[in-house]
Scaffold this motif. Sequence first.
Motif, PDB file in Angstrom:
ATOM      1  N   LEU A 177       1.718  -3.038   2.185  1.00  0.00           N
ATOM      2  CA  LEU A 177       0.236  -3.220   1.697  1.00  0.00           C
ATOM      3  C   LEU A 177       0.109  -4.537   1.642  1.00  0.00           C
ATOM      4  O   LEU A 177      -0.962  -5.111   2.099  1.00  0.00           O
ATOM      5  N   GLY A 178       1.032  -5.385   1.088  1.00  0.00           N
ATOM      6  CA  GLY A 178       0.724  -6.785   1.109  1.00  0.00           C
ATOM      7  C   GLY A 178       0.812  -7.519   2.226  1.00  0.00           C
ATOM      8  O   GLY A 178      -0.020  -8.456   2.525  1.00  0.00           O
ATOM      9  N   PHE A 179       1.745  -7.228   2.983  1.00  0.00           N
ATOM     10  CA  PHE A 179       1.647  -7.970   4.512  1.00  0.00           C
ATOM     11  C   PHE A 179       0.411  -7.430   5.396  1.00  0.00           C
ATOM     12  O   PHE A 179      -0.179  -8.365   5.909  1.00  0.00           O
ATOM     13  N   ALA A 180       0.177  -6.004   5.667  1.00  0.00           N
ATOM     14  CA  ALA A 180      -0.760  -5.728   6.641  1.00  0.00           C
ATOM     15  C   ALA A 180      -2.305  -6.217   5.765  1.00  0.00           C
ATOM     16  O   ALA A 180      -3.216  -6.472   6.645  1.00  0.00           O
ATOM     17  N   THR A 231       7.913   4.583   9.409  1.00  0.00           N
ATOM     18  CA  THR A 231       8.852   3.910   8.685  1.00  0.00           C
ATOM     19  C   THR A 231       8.231   2.263   8.087  1.00  0.00           C
ATOM     20  O   THR A 231       8.550   1.984   7.320  1.00  0.00           O
ATOM     21  N   THR A 232       7.235   1.760   9.148  1.00  0.00           N
ATOM     22  CA  THR A 232       6.555   0.685   8.501  1.00  0.00           C
ATOM     23  C   THR A 232       4.978   1.213   8.492  1.00  0.00           C
ATOM     24  O   THR A 232       4.100   0.188   8.667  1.00  0.00           O
ATOM     25  N   CYS A 233       4.671   2.363   8.167  1.00  0.00           N
ATOM     26  CA  CYS A 233       3.169   2.600   8.204  1.00  0.00           C
ATOM     27  C   CYS A 233       2.785   2.205   6.703  1.00  0.00           C
ATOM     28  O   CYS A 233       3.047   3.060   5.991  1.00  0.00           O
ATOM     29  N   PRO A 234       1.597   1.655   6.491  1.00  0.00           N
ATOM     30  CA  PRO A 234       1.159   1.212   5.166  1.00  0.00           C
ATOM     31  C   PRO A 234       0.689   2.473   4.403  1.00  0.00           C
ATOM     32  O   PRO A 234       0.971   2.777   3.273  1.00  0.00           O
ATOM     33  N   PRO A 235      -0.211   3.325   5.192  1.00  0.00           N
ATOM     34  CA  PRO A 235      -0.683   4.252   4.400  1.00  0.00           C
ATOM     35  C   PRO A 235       0.417   5.516   4.104  1.00  0.00           C
ATOM     36  O   PRO A 235       0.529   5.918   3.022  1.00  0.00           O
ATOM     37  N   CYS A 236       1.623   5.757   4.997  1.00  0.00           N
ATOM     38  CA  CYS A 236       2.586   6.349   4.419  1.00  0.00           C
ATOM     39  C   CYS A 236       3.318   5.793   3.378  1.00  0.00           C
ATOM     40  O   CYS A 236       3.755   6.442   2.188  1.00  0.00           O
ATOM     41  N   ALA A 237       3.431   4.331   3.305  1.00  0.00           N
ATOM     42  CA  ALA A 237       3.999   3.873   1.996  1.00  0.00           C
ATOM     43  C   ALA A 237       3.449   4.089   0.909  1.00  0.00           C
ATOM     44  O   ALA A 237       3.765   4.379  -0.242  1.00  0.00           O
TER      45      ALA A 237
END
Length: 380
Positions: A177-180, A231-237
């Motif tokens: 989230l911080g990166f995207a 694995t790099t999906c912000p909504p999934c995280a």
Amino acid sequence: MTPLATVSGPSEGAAEPAIPPAVAARIAGAVESSQSAGTRRAYGSGWRRFTEWCALNGHVALPAHPVTVAAYLVDAADTVTAVGEKEYAASTLSAWLAALNYYHRTAGYPPPSAHELVAATLAGIRRDYAAAGDRPRAQRAPLLVSDIRHLVDTARFQCGGWADDVLERRDTALLLLGFAGAFRRSELADLECRDVTLHREDGLHIRLRKTKTDQEGRGVVRALPATDSHTTCPPCAYVRWVQVVSAFDAGGRLSVIRLLRGRDPFDEHVCRGGVPRTAARAPLFRAIAKNGNLGITPLSGAAIHKTIRRRAERANYDADLVAQLGGHSLRAGFVTQAFRNGADAHAIMRQTGHTTPAMLERYAREHAPLMRNAVIEIGL
């Protein structure tokens, strides 16, 4: 001095009116709220340093004579470390002068920087620093997409139990989230559960109630889309972390253990379904104890800084690089990666909230110097 000095200091012409103590206290509170907590702390620290210097050297701090302020700046500029390096950066001196300006203005006196002697002294110090190459601006190293992927993959691989899973889910959400979102660490720290919405088309909508450039709190929404890789999906995280938050708030540690021990393997997107209910004003990112218990207070900016470094250390990053990382590495990484991918400044500004392209060019010069650079077209 308190912000109430704005109503009790010298005035021009009009006599000071008599007002009830409760009204005076309310005015003081409103004045204090006009600045962020970080600004108030910085001004307070800068003012204390100046008053202590004045007391030690026999000068009057308020109102300070321009010669006193110029002498203070020169003294700080001439201070060196044990190895002969400048102790303070030119930007630090500017910040201290801003504190002096603030306390003078609130007391009804002209700001010291408005005097030609003070302005010329600071300009001369900057030139001397630049000519000698002293104290260059220290930039946080950016984390690029390849770094983010490596950090989150390593975090998941190193999980050895449910308590590790809790920490991994929080840190992965923090990184992605911080990166995207190109968030500042203070913006991540301020997020509450009510600020994030799972959108069926856009991925996540994250409302920033206040930012560094929006101190009055008009608010802005940033969208973080779902990605091809789960694995790099912000909504999934986000969903994976909110599952933990919701379980803990509902049933504490045992509820979290049941959630994680009965979980399905994370081998596909989990952002297509619903999101567990959480308390609206609960902090999104929180401290986590070694036993996996979640705290009730928001994660601080300093803790976010340490989290990023800790994840880099665990991913076996070089110690010198780890020392260059911090909370700003996510935001700097977004800008740098976007430039490297060919995005223009205005498209980047849509996400970062920068007000001028000039601020972004610094990232391009330092971290993506070959982008749109004629040197790659000269034919050598």
